[in-house]
Each structure stands twice: as structure tokens, then as C-alpha cells.
Design a protein around this motif. Sequence first.
Motif, PDB file in Angstrom:
ATOM      1  N   ALA A   3       0.747  -1.309  -0.137  1.00 11.86           N
ATOM      2  CA  ALA A   3      -0.229   0.029   0.124  1.00 11.86           C
ATOM      3  C   ALA A   3       0.841   1.212   0.073  1.00 11.86           C
ATOM      4  CB  ALA A   3      -1.001  -0.059   1.089  1.00 11.86           C
ATOM      5  N   ILE A   4       1.892   1.222   0.705  1.00 10.71           N
ATOM      6  CA  ILE A   4       2.986   2.300   0.756  1.00 10.71           C
ATOM      7  C   ILE A   4       3.489   2.522  -0.711  1.00 10.71           C
ATOM      8  CG2 ILE A   4       5.005   3.168   1.641  1.00 10.71           C
ATOM      9  CD1 ILE A   4       3.039   3.200   3.811  1.00 10.71           C
ATOM     10  N   GLU A  62       2.198   1.833  -3.497  1.00 11.58           N
ATOM     11  CA  GLU A  62       0.975   2.402  -4.260  1.00 11.58           C
ATOM     12  C   GLU A  62       0.748   3.846  -3.930  1.00 11.58           C
ATOM     13  OE1 GLU A  62      -2.113  -0.580  -3.517  1.00 11.58           O
ATOM     14  OE2 GLU A  62      -1.526  -1.909  -5.213  1.00 11.58           O
ATOM     15  N   SER A  63       1.034   4.215  -2.877  1.00 11.66           N
ATOM     16  CA  SER A  63       0.849   5.727  -2.464  1.00 11.66           C
ATOM     17  C   SER A  63       1.939   6.543  -3.223  1.00 11.66           C
ATOM     18  CB  SER A  63       0.725   5.750  -0.753  1.00 11.66           C
ATOM     19  OG  SER A  63      -0.185   5.195  -0.482  1.00 11.66           O
ATOM     20  N   ILE A  64       3.136   5.847  -3.056  1.00  9.65           N
ATOM     21  CA  ILE A  64       4.376   6.641  -3.719  1.00  9.65           C
ATOM     22  C   ILE A  64       4.157   6.666  -5.162  1.00  9.65           C
ATOM     23  CG2 ILE A  64       6.906   6.364  -4.500  1.00  9.65           C
ATOM     24  CD1 ILE A  64       6.946   4.682  -1.597  1.00  9.65           C
ATOM     25  N   ASP A  93       1.194   6.922  -6.795  1.00 13.89           N
ATOM     26  CA  ASP A  93       0.302   7.990  -7.035  1.00 13.89           C
ATOM     27  C   ASP A  93       0.798   9.352  -6.787  1.00 13.89           C
ATOM     28  OD1 ASP A  93      -1.520   6.309  -7.413  1.00 13.89           O
ATOM     29  OD2 ASP A  93      -2.607   6.244  -5.447  1.00 13.89           O
ATOM     30  N   ALA A  94       1.587   9.704  -5.701  1.00 12.03           N
ATOM     31  CA  ALA A  94       2.077  10.856  -5.297  1.00 12.03           C
ATOM     32  C   ALA A  94       3.246  11.350  -6.474  1.00 12.03           C
ATOM     33  CB  ALA A  94       2.877  10.676  -4.148  1.00 12.03           C
ATOM     34  N   VAL A  95       3.980  10.308  -7.106  1.00 10.14           N
ATOM     35  CA  VAL A  95       5.104  10.687  -8.229  1.00 10.14           C
ATOM     36  C   VAL A  95       4.126  11.037  -9.352  1.00 10.14           C
ATOM     37  CG1 VAL A  95       6.939   9.668  -9.443  1.00 10.14           C
ATOM     38  CG2 VAL A  95       6.889   9.373  -7.092  1.00 10.14           C
ATOM     39  N   GLU A 139       1.416  12.029 -10.137  1.00  7.23           N
ATOM     40  CA  GLU A 139       0.541  13.180 -10.116  1.00  7.23           C
ATOM     41  C   GLU A 139       1.571  14.532 -10.476  1.00  7.23           C
ATOM     42  OE1 GLU A 139      -1.237  14.138  -6.206  1.00  7.23           O
ATOM     43  OE2 GLU A 139      -2.791  12.609  -6.676  1.00  7.23           O
ATOM     44  N   ARG A 140       2.760  14.336 -10.268  1.00 13.73           N
ATOM     45  CA  ARG A 140       3.825  15.269 -10.493  1.00 13.73           C
ATOM     46  C   ARG A 140       4.239  15.235 -11.889  1.00 13.73           C
ATOM     47  NH1 ARG A 140       5.426  18.231  -6.105  1.00 13.73           N
ATOM     48  NH2 ARG A 140       6.635  19.297  -7.441  1.00 13.73           N
ATOM     49  N   THR A 141       4.677  14.033 -12.227  1.00 16.16           N
ATOM     50  CA  THR A 141       5.347  13.592 -13.460  1.00 16.16           C
ATOM     51  C   THR A 141       4.656  13.284 -14.523  1.00 16.16           C
ATOM     52  OG1 THR A 141       5.678  11.651 -12.697  1.00 16.16           O
ATOM     53  CG2 THR A 141       7.510  12.906 -12.090  1.00 16.16           C
TER      54      THR A 141
END
Lengths: 275, 109
Positions: free
Chosen positions: B5-6, B8-10, B12-14, B16-18
Motif C-alpha cells: 500500500a505504501i 502504491e501511495s508513492i 500515486d504521489a509521483v 501526479e507530479r510527473t
Amino acid sequence: MCATCGCGTDETRVTAVGTAAVPVHAHDHDHPHDHDHPHDHDHPHDHDAADAPAHPHTHTVDIEQAILAKNDDLAVHNRVWLTERGIVAVNLMSSPGAGKTTLLERTIREAGAGRCVSVIEGDQETVFDAERIRDAGAKAVQINTGSGCHLDASMVRSGLEALRPANDDLVFLENVGNLVCPALFDLGEARKVVIISVTEGDDKPLKYPHMFAAADLVIVNKTDLLPYVDFDVDRCERDARSLNPNMTWMPLSARTGDNLGAWYDWLRGLTPAAD
Amino acid sequence: MHELAIAESIIDAVLERTGDRSVTVVRLQVGRLSGVVPDALTFCFELATAGTAIEGAELEIAEPTGRAHCRDCDVDFVVDDLILLCDCGSADVEVVAGRELSVTSVEVA
């Protein structure tokens, strides 16, 4: 479950017991997982020119974001939603079989909480626990996490939408049985409760420190079995306090009812918002 | 295995920016008191990035040491685990470092 990586292609499902399961946040991931690139990575990476940048053909993008930011934002949203309605949410965590559902059944039957109770049940599979809660007399929604090992704020949001708790209810979020993963995920609850049973052994706080460090209340369940097991209640409390000096400590037996009054008093003292 | 899950969160966060740009390196801070195991995270990251613009990216994980502050004797000290006890005997201790769990930056092609 995806046999290649164990990821949850089988989706989280929310079931209001007695109805069909509804898949939630598809985590769309229609991945072939064929993954046949060799990963040999034999590019040299030697970068021996001292003044060359580490990654000459790339540029750096600063992100500076908490990894769990999305979950934490959703948890804040849940907390506001609950608080505005006067609803108290309690996140119940333990290893499988520690007695979470049994404690809830008894609490519901004895109307011990002083509020109307409804429950979001988290398990990887089956609706067994939601059925037990319904049979005890409360509304319940089952969340099946598939391969997932914990509830997250998004699942709880879906669960609350299906559960539709009344204003001023007490909503228990019965997490997936697991003393590791649920500790990291804020759900928007007012309080976190960890249950350990005496048959598990008194060494659990030091073995699973993150869980005990996060708890507001630690319940030691199945105290009726203390004569038959080597469980040192004082040692367990001492270890738990070394991780979390301010937690409330509460031995009880959900089966015999011993010390359940303390649990009911604790529940009746709760207010919707966390401190 | 919350590391999946961590991971997958990473991602998503990346992303969103790239967006669609190819990411070659992802840099994280995973504090030693965070409850996340870097080896398990690396394993899950490789699996979870398959088929995304981050596939094949190198994961660079900084692991800040745990540090705590004793409110009684006003001293900072290193903590290796979550047993928060100062040498002075006080348990009135606050963790000031080691719980980091963040994406700091990425390299994009």
C-alpha cells in the motif's frame, strides 16, 4: 488475488449484510504483470567523471510530500464528517482471534455503550463478522479487503456511505486482524483501541511496538483463561507503558463479563472528536 | 505487508507530479521508527511500478535515525526503537526524528 505480486486486483468490496457486494475504488490496475523485462540493469552507472552530475540526462523534480498524504487527507475528511454528526468512531485493532467481534457482540447486546452502535467490519474475506453483529442487534457493513491487510481511510469512507450511521451513533471500525499494518493508517477515528488476548502471550507489546505505541486504550481480553496460560499481566502492562506511557490499560473478559463495566464507562466518556 | 500500500501511495504521489514522463530515480525518506521496512518496500515498489512511467526506476531510500527529546532533562538522544526512555529515567519523551515517511524528489528523463 494476483498470483504474481499479491496485489489486490480482486478489489475491495463493501457489503451491507443481506445485500450484494459492491466493489469500491477499483485501483484499476488492469495490469498484465507479464513483466518479462530482464532487469539485468547492466548499464555501467560508473559515472567516473567527478564533476558530472549523478544523472546527466535527467532533471530533478522536488516532491516533498508525505507518502500517506492522500490517506491522511481522507482521514481528516472522515473525521470532520463524523464530528459534524456527533458520531464517535473507534478503531478496534488486534491479531485474529483476540475477541474483537465477541466484545462488540456483548457490548451491543448489553447496550453498554450508551449510544446506538453500528459497525464497519474489515476482513480479507467472508461476511461472517457482519452477520454476527447484525444478529447481535446492530447495523453492520462488511468491507472485504481481498489481499489487503488493513483498513484505510478510503475504505472507511465507502463503508460509512453504505452504513449510513445515525447522528450521535457510536461506529466501531473493526480492523483486519493484524498487529502490524493497521497501525500506520489513520481512518478518521476518535480513538484507537488495541486488544490483546492472554492466549497470545505477554510479549506482544515489544514484538509489535508500533501498534501499542499508537493505542489510546489497550484491552487484555480472555482474563478468564489466565489460570491456564503463562501470561504475566503486570509485565505486559509495563512493556506497553514503556512504548506508550499515557495509554489506558484494561484487562477484561468479553466471555464472562469480568470488568466490562470499565469498558462501558470508557465508551460512555468518549466525545466525537479526537483530542 | 503494508509496504505494498505504501508503494502504491508513492506511485500515486509521483505520477501526479510527473505524468507520462519517464522517472529514473525516486528518492524517499523512511525513518527508522516509521514502521516501514525498506527492503520490503523496495520489493513491492518494483512490482507495483510495472507498466507505469516509473517502471525500472531506482529507489533511493534515506533512513533518518530516530531521535527523541526528554522534557525533564532537556536533552536530545538517539532511539533505536519505540521504547522511549531517557537515561535520566524519564518517560516524558517526545520523538523528534525517525518517523519520516515521504517522497523527497525524483529524476525524470
